[in-house]
Write a protein that holds these residues in place. Structure first.
Motif, PDB file in Angstrom:
ATOM      1  N   LYS A   1       0.834  -1.207   0.000  1.00  0.00           N
ATOM      2  CA  LYS A   1       0.000   0.000   0.000  1.00  0.00           C
ATOM      3  C   LYS A   1       0.869   1.258   0.000  1.00  0.00           C
ATOM      4  CE  LYS A   1      -4.343  -1.431   2.209  1.00  0.00           C
ATOM      5  NZ  LYS A   1      -5.193  -1.265   3.404  1.00  0.00           N
TER       6      LYS A   1
ATOM      7  N   SER B   1      -0.922   1.027  -9.111  1.00  0.00           N
ATOM      8  CA  SER B   1      -1.147  -0.282  -8.478  1.00  0.00           C
ATOM      9  C   SER B   1      -0.172  -1.324  -9.015  1.00  0.00           C
ATOM     10  CB  SER B   1      -2.592  -0.747  -8.724  1.00  0.00           C
ATOM     11  OG  SER B   1      -2.847  -0.854 -10.113  1.00  0.00           O
TER      12      SER B   1
ATOM     13  N   GLU C   1      -4.797 -16.254  -4.194  1.00  0.00           N
ATOM     14  CA  GLU C   1      -6.072 -15.709  -3.719  1.00  0.00           C
ATOM     15  C   GLU C   1      -6.524 -14.514  -4.566  1.00  0.00           C
ATOM     16  OE1 GLU C   1      -5.773 -14.862   0.468  1.00  0.00           O
ATOM     17  OE2 GLU C   1      -4.775 -16.782   0.864  1.00  0.00           O
ATOM     18  N   ASN C   2      -5.754 -14.212  -5.614  1.00  0.00           N
ATOM     19  CA  ASN C   2      -6.082 -13.120  -6.539  1.00  0.00           C
ATOM     20  C   ASN C   2      -6.094 -11.750  -5.852  1.00  0.00           C
ATOM     21  OD1 ASN C   2      -6.450 -12.696  -9.306  1.00  0.00           O
ATOM     22  ND2 ASN C   2      -8.633 -12.252  -9.004  1.00  0.00           N
ATOM     23  N   ILE C   3      -5.245 -11.609  -4.847  1.00  0.00           N
ATOM     24  CA  ILE C   3      -5.107 -10.327  -4.160  1.00  0.00           C
ATOM     25  C   ILE C   3      -4.012  -9.500  -4.824  1.00  0.00           C
ATOM     26  CG2 ILE C   3      -4.437  -9.226  -1.977  1.00  0.00           C
ATOM     27  CD1 ILE C   3      -5.761 -11.607  -0.557  1.00  0.00           C
TER      28      ILE C   3
ATOM     29  N   LYS D   1      -0.743  -9.806  -8.124  1.00  0.00           N
ATOM     30  CA  LYS D   1      -0.213 -10.530  -9.278  1.00  0.00           C
ATOM     31  C   LYS D   1       1.298 -10.348  -9.289  1.00  0.00           C
ATOM     32  CE  LYS D   1      -0.482 -10.860 -14.334  1.00  0.00           C
ATOM     33  NZ  LYS D   1      -1.063 -10.269 -15.572  1.00  0.00           N
TER      34      LYS D   1
ATOM     35  N   ILE E   1      -1.283  -4.827  -7.526  1.00  0.00           N
ATOM     36  CA  ILE E   1      -2.358  -4.975  -6.556  1.00  0.00           C
ATOM     37  C   ILE E   1      -3.665  -5.188  -7.316  1.00  0.00           C
ATOM     38  CG2 ILE E   1      -3.694  -3.817  -4.763  1.00  0.00           C
ATOM     39  CD1 ILE E   1      -1.155  -2.312  -3.985  1.00  0.00           C
ATOM     40  N   ILE E   2      -4.326  -6.299  -7.033  1.00  0.00           N
ATOM     41  CA  ILE E   2      -5.593  -6.603  -7.707  1.00  0.00           C
ATOM     42  C   ILE E   2      -6.776  -6.287  -6.805  1.00  0.00           C
ATOM     43  CG2 ILE E   2      -6.990  -8.436  -8.749  1.00  0.00           C
ATOM     44  CD1 ILE E   2      -4.380  -9.839  -9.489  1.00  0.00           C
ATOM     45  N   ASN E   3      -6.697  -6.763  -5.575  1.00  0.00           N
ATOM     46  CA  ASN E   3      -7.844  -6.583  -4.676  1.00  0.00           C
ATOM     47  C   ASN E   3      -7.405  -6.602  -3.217  1.00  0.00           C
ATOM     48  OD1 ASN E   3     -10.457  -6.409  -3.682  1.00  0.00           O
ATOM     49  ND2 ASN E   3     -10.781  -8.634  -3.768  1.00  0.00           N
ATOM     50  N   ILE E   4      -6.963  -5.458  -2.736  1.00  0.00           N
ATOM     51  CA  ILE E   4      -6.630  -5.329  -1.310  1.00  0.00           C
ATOM     52  C   ILE E   4      -7.737  -4.548  -0.650  1.00  0.00           C
ATOM     53  CG2 ILE E   4      -5.061  -4.295   0.383  1.00  0.00           C
ATOM     54  CD1 ILE E   4      -2.765  -4.895  -1.432  1.00  0.00           C
ATOM     55  N   SER E   5      -8.443  -5.191   0.247  1.00  0.00           N
ATOM     56  CA  SER E   5      -9.585  -4.542   0.908  1.00  0.00           C
ATOM     57  C   SER E   5      -9.109  -3.559   1.953  1.00  0.00           C
ATOM     58  CB  SER E   5     -10.484  -5.596   1.544  1.00  0.00           C
ATOM     59  OG  SER E   5      -9.839  -6.190   2.659  1.00  0.00           O
TER      60      SER E   5
END
Length: 246
Positions: free
Chosen positions: A186, A195, A227-229, A231, A239-243
């Motif tokens: 981040k 990203s 986990e596709n978070i 790549k 970064i694909i999907n960091i909540s």
């Protein structure tokens, strides 16, 4: 009288040659030097003369040479002209933690040089053939317009370094390796404004930076990828999907 004149002439020519050599040497690195934030708001054409007034010295180091060691007394700031420098801190139990890896145009040791006792708690090592510009602090304190700007810029550099060290402490305080990795990604995404992050370290150095085991770091990165978070793409991590929960 004639001999005194000849002696004066020889000395003057010698000094002129030294100045000319100095300017030619510094001109070679001027595009790197102006990257250093301590020369913000200073005209490029003035910098060589300023460096001459500051009695800046060019130093060369081979790979793995120690530039600054723990316990050294530091009275200068250093600007990287060529190469990469690893700044690290070693602990009594032989653990080593990388503080940062610096590149051309970066400055280091400024906070130590301005401290009260000036004793280094870090080690700076050349990772490859390196050339460094060394400027003694005492030469910066002479009162003129440009030096005031340099002092102001140095304060900004020290402030930015303190923010970076605060971020580093936040990473080290995380309980899980995953949290360390996510926080690092981040931060780098924010710094690089993308990203698709270019990681400035290899896996070994990144593990040392976040104080983790290299094998554990690789396993966790692979899990995050599955986990596709994120790549993984060589030295890049996207970064694909960091909540927001991380």
């Amino acid at each position: 009288m004639f001999l005194e004149y000849i002696d004066f002439f020889i000395k003057t020519v010698s000094i002129f040659k030294q100045i000319l050599f100095y300017k030619n040497t510094m001109n070679k690195y001027i595009d790197t030097i102006i990257k250093s934030s301590i020369f913000d708001n200073i005209d490029k054409n003035e910098i060589i003369n300023i460096l001459n007034d500051l009695k800046a010295q060019k130093k060369s180091f081979k790979k793995a040479n120690i530039i600054i060691d723990t316990g050294d007394k530091i009275d200068s700031i250093y600007i990287i002209l060529e190469g990469k420098i690893e700044v690290s801190k070693e602990y009594d139990d032989t653990r080593k933690n990388i503080v940062n890896i610096l590149n051309e145009g970066d400055i280091f040791a400024e906070a130590i040089a301005f401290s009260t006792n000036k004793i280094s708690s870090i080690q700076a090592i050349s990772l490859n053939e390196s050339k460094i510009l060394k400027i003694e602090i005492k030469n910066i304190f002479s009162y003129n317009k440009n030096n005031i700007i340099i002092m102001q810029n140095l304060l900004k550099v020290i402030s930015d370094k303190n923010k970076f060290l605060s971020f580093k402490n936040d990473i080290l305080s995380q309980k899980s390796l995953r949290s360390k990795i996510i926080m690092y990604l981040k931060y780098m995404s924010n710094i690089q404004k993308t990203s698709n992050i270019l990681i400035p370290y290899n896996r070994d150095k990144l593990a040392e930076f976040i104080s983790a085991d290299r094998s554990a770091l690789s396993r966790e990165l692979n899990r995050l990828s599955k986990e596709n978070i994120i790549k993984l793409e060589g030295s890049k991590i996207s970064i694909i999907n960091i909540s927001a929960d991380y």
